[in-house]
Design an enzyme around this catalytic site. Structure first.
Site, PDB file in Angstrom:
ATOM      1  CG  ASP A 127      -1.769  -1.216   1.351  1.00  0.00           C
ATOM      2  OD1 ASP A 127      -2.112  -1.797   0.317  1.00  0.00           O
ATOM      3  OD2 ASP A 127      -2.085  -1.588   2.493  1.00  0.00           O
ATOM      4  CG  ASN A 130     -13.231   0.105   6.475  1.00  0.00           C
ATOM      5  OD1 ASN A 130     -13.214   0.581   7.600  1.00  0.00           O
ATOM      6  ND2 ASN A 130     -12.525  -0.964   6.135  1.00  0.00           N
ATOM      7  CD  GLU A 161      -8.811  -3.660  -0.110  1.00  0.00           C
ATOM      8  OE1 GLU A 161      -9.288  -3.412   1.006  1.00  0.00           O
ATOM      9  OE2 GLU A 161      -8.138  -4.688  -0.340  1.00  0.00           O
ATOM     10  CG  HIS A 200      -2.529   1.481  -2.032  1.00  0.00           C
ATOM     11  ND1 HIS A 200      -3.561   1.142  -1.195  1.00  0.00           N
ATOM     12  CD2 HIS A 200      -2.217   2.754  -1.754  1.00  0.00           C
ATOM     13  CE1 HIS A 200      -3.852   2.165  -0.409  1.00  0.00           C
ATOM     14  NE2 HIS A 200      -3.049   3.167  -0.736  1.00  0.00           N
TER      15      HIS A 200
END
Length: 463
Positions: free
Chosen positions: A40, A155, A208, A269
């Site tokens: 990430d 989230n 995500e 990411h």
């Protein structure tokens, strides 16, 4: 100290690059050396001669490089302790910070990070800042946004920040559960300036790690689908959709980075460093030739038919015929004085003048690459755009500031003249000019046809 990773944890070179990329010829990919483990990763960011790579890990760790390829000097922001508010927001937090991202706002670098526990939406995003990354004095500013464990909440993990053409800063974030959201950032505080808008995903769909960038008229939303953190078995892949508004709707989702590419597995990411007119994209991947170890990857991104395209086929850091985004002062070659907004005004129509440089925010400008060969020049004090007064095409027209609206009178080319640049209006073709060759403070800045004079040449100094 070795970093600890979470398990969730200006044109010949350009022509050469495009020839390789478009013709399908093979070029060697750049080789990253030193401390290459990463998960990430943040957007890569530079201060002076040093790049910084923040990533998931204990204590919110990072490494540095002077050339984008060799990474060393691991360090942490928090060490073995962290701000007390985190214990209240995420009970059971043990010091493993997720998915940081970083941006320069004014005289500080703001580093956003997430705290959570795996598989839940009981999470929070915080922000810490420092006036220097090379010699940091970190100040934690507390919580930015929180989620409370609900199955349909956005989230509060995976923050990603970027500066739009108008100088505004936005943060996207989110994951499974309620999908992805975006909100404007208040540049005075580093916190959110308004409500969060849901932009994509939801219903516990696998999504995500959002990241938004803009090129021309489109905003591009990058995100990761699949599951992470299983090494060679990870199913991560990177997708992209686009919109003409930062708040969506984002449509046309398509594949960008597949789950497997040679020895690279499970990329995720994205962050975009806009340097010298190039787009360098950082991601992580799991290395199939090294037991699935998560590592940093850097690719180059171009746009083809309105959509991004990625390649490893470049073997050196190149110049693509442009300027690196960031905050700059512009100092006259003729007078040695800097472009500023007169009297540090925040009013529309305030004149741009020259003055001795002393570091005021009104003397600094965000240079924002629009991806079209033009730049926005946004004053760091007022957050208004450099503007040709009344959209005039006449030589001698004043240069002022105005709320950004994206017209040609607010778009600029930065044309190299040795170590200096001419700042040329996309509207008129004229360039910034110190009126009457004055060397006085408060002398007016106008536009004038290019003469090659030193009163039309500016030294850009990165702040």
């Amino acid at each position: 100290m070795q970093p600890l990773l979470l398990n969730r944890s200006w044109f010949l070179k350009l022509l050469c690059f495009f020839s390789l990329a478009m013709s399908g010829l093979t070029a060697s990919a750049i080789e990253l050396t030193g401390i290459t483990n990463s998960h990430d990763p943040s957007t890569l960011i530079r201060e002076d001669d040093t790049y910084f790579h923040f990533t998931t890990g204990e204590g919110l760790w990072y490494s540095t490089s002077t050339n984008l390829t060799h990474w060393e000097n691991p360090n942490t922001v928090f060490g073995d302790s962290w701000p007390n508010w985190i214990n209240d927001a995420v009970p059971g937090f043990e010091g493993e910070f997720w998915a940081p991202d970083v941006i320069q706002i004014g005289n500080y670098y703001y580093l956003y990070y997430s705290v959570s526990t795996f598989g839940t939406s009981e999470s929070a995003i915080g922000v810490v800042r420092t006036p220097s990354l090379k010699n940091p004095t970190w100040e934690d500013l507390g919580m930015v946004v929180q989620s409370y464990g609900g199955v349909n909440e956005i989230n509060a993990i995976d923050p990603a920040v970027f500066r739009d053409h108008d100088g505004r800063v936005y943060m996207s974030y989110g994951s499974w559960f309620g999908g992805l959201g975006v909100a404007e950032v208040d540049q005075a505080t580093g916190k959110l300036a308004g409500p969060v808008t849901h932009i994509y995903g939801g219903g516990h769909d696998s999504i995500e790690a959002p990241y938004i960038t803009r090129n021309g008229d489109y905003y591009y939303l990058f995100f990761t689908r699949g599951t992470c953190c299983q090494g060679a078995d990870s199913t991560y892949r990177v997708q992209v959709a686009r919109s003409q508004s930062v708040f969506g709707p984002y449509t046309g989702e398509r594949n960008l980075l597949p789950n497997e590419d040679g020895h690279r597995k499970g990329p995720g990411h994205i962050g975009v460093l806009k340097q010298d007119g190039c787009n360098y994209v950082s991601t992580h991947y799991y290395d199939l030739s090294d037991n699935g170890t998560a590592k940093l990857d850097i690719q180059m991104m171009t746009y083809l038919n309105g959509w991004p395209s990625m390649t490893h086929n470049f073997d050196t850091i190149v110049q693509c015929g442009g300027v690196t985004e960031g905050m700059y002062s512009f100092t006259s070659r003729h007078s040695g004085k800097a472009l500023e907004v007169a009297y540090a005004s925040t009013d529309n129509g305030a004149n741009i003048v020259q003055y001795d440089y002393f570091g005021g925010l009104h003397q600094n400008w965000y240079v924002i690459d629009q991806g079209t060969g033009n730049y926005s020049l946004i004053n760091a004090g007022s957050l208004k755009s450099m503007d040709v007064w009344e959209a005039s095409t006449s030589a001698g027209a004043n240069i002022a500031q105005w709320d950004y609206w994206g017209g040609a009178g607010q778009r600029w080319s930065l044309n190299p003249v040795g170590n200096y640049v001419e700042v040329q209006s996309d509207l008129s073709g004229h360039v910034l000019d110190v009126s009457g060759w004055s060397s006085e403070n408060q002398a007016n800045i106008t536009q004038w046809h290019p003469t090659g004079g030193e009163n039309q040449q500016w030294m850009m100094i990165r702040q």
